[in-house]
Design an enzyme around this catalytic site. Sequence first.
Site, PDB file in Angstrom:
ATOM      1  N   CYS A 271      38.750  46.557  34.041  1.00 40.85           N
ATOM      2  CA  CYS A 271      37.637  47.135  33.265  1.00 40.85           C
ATOM      3  C   CYS A 271      36.423  46.215  33.283  1.00 40.85           C
ATOM      4  CB  CYS A 271      38.047  47.429  31.818  1.00 40.85           C
ATOM      5  SG  CYS A 271      39.327  48.664  31.690  1.00 40.85           S
ATOM      6  N   ALA A 272      36.202  45.580  34.422  1.00 38.84           N
ATOM      7  CA  ALA A 272      35.041  44.688  34.568  1.00 38.84           C
ATOM      8  C   ALA A 272      34.531  44.835  35.998  1.00 38.84           C
ATOM      9  CB  ALA A 272      35.435  43.254  34.253  1.00 38.84           C
TER      10      ALA A 272
END
Length: 460
Positions: free
Chosen positions: A381-382
């Site tokens: 999630c980055a």
Amino acid sequence: MSSAVLCAPAAVQPAAVAPIVPGATPLLPVVGADTRVPLVPGGTARYVDLDTAASSRALEQVAARVTEALPLYSSVHRGAGYLSQVSTALYEDARATVAGFVGARGDDVCVLVRHTTDALNLLAGCVPDGGAVLVLDCEHHADLLPWQQRGPVTVLPTGATVVETLRALGTELAAAPYALIAVTGASNVTGESLPLDEVVQLAHAAGARVLVDGAQLVPHRRFSLAGSGADYVAFSGHKTYAPFGSGALVGRRDWLDAAPAYLAGGGAVQEVTVERTSWVAAPHRHEGGSPNVLGAVALAAACDALAALPAGALAEHERALRERLVAGLAALPGVRVLRIWADSAEPTGVVSFTVAGADPGLVAAYLSAEHGIGVRDGRFCAHPLLARLGVPAGALRASVGVGSSLDDVEALLGALDAFLSAGPQVPYAQVAGRWQPADDPRATDLSSAARGAGCGPSVR
Ligand code: PMP
């Protein structure tokens, strides 16, 4: 809850004393530490949980507190019954404990939410209209998307060094007015952070507030709003050894009192007519609906347990594990440990790495199927950060916490060594974009898993 209770030992162990060799044993007992899981080639192994950055197991102290509170659980806030009053006290005492744990100032507000994502979306609705937000591109999506969605936001490229990054922040703050800088307390990819006091100084000098995404910081280092000067902190219970669906946003009252209710509904209002509604002040203003009392109790119990550790013990434990992990990974051929900055201070126990020529998803599937080791693979999630680090296809991440030990780290290093020297022992295939054993006999329903772990009824 049922499986946690099922697996919890009858007696609650006291908090462990710091071991003589840091990291040799878990710092605090977690529920299910001895859980065994099936292996695809056959047999079972102790589950090695190296994915605590995603979600951490419950502390035994947390499970015990929830078990104690469960029979007393009843409706909160408006119930006249005795147990309603007890439940209300449990909930509001938990709020005070959580606020104290993050060093809230006397006039700060602690809103109990579901998790960090919830907290950041809530705060995004509270930044005064038109106020611009500044973030770096190394943030978790939870600390990026709410600001993007709200706008206006500036996403600053992260520099190659901490010094460069701070300089860029200072230049940007001098060039334009910002209401808020939203900064990670510790990266969920590398465990690194910027020096918070310097970020706060820069921001406050320019009239901006600071939100700390504490999801990866609060469970791993002592953090204080009052001590750091930061204005807000958000964090998640399920990463803080309290996986019962709670989290918190703690910080300055004024924006929270002036903003529209985050969850419009019962409990958030003073008076409702068909035409108009008057709202109560924060925190209740943003907590419409029936609150998660047991989640709050669990979160407070975790805060109590972490706060009771001797000063420095948590950092020392994780430092020992991280050092061994990074040294062991560096000794493996083709393994690269990811870093955002060349000059950052000591990171938390989150280590992401790549294995040359090996798909991270395949390695993660192998570690699980053949060794019972749980790690994370992908882009965590980055996405912007992974692209910046030159690994747009993703990486592997191992993360440790109070329930981890050097044995866990050695298990991972040994399994990776075997992968590099001998390769996987069973065939793997990609199904819907995910690597998995071509033939996977492991059942994942609760009763099979509990039986395999020795927690359920024995196999007939
Ligand atoms: N920020 C960071 C740094 C995180 O690591 C995470 C979770 N991986 C989040 C925010 C979001 O946390 P949650 O999923 O609990 O909302």
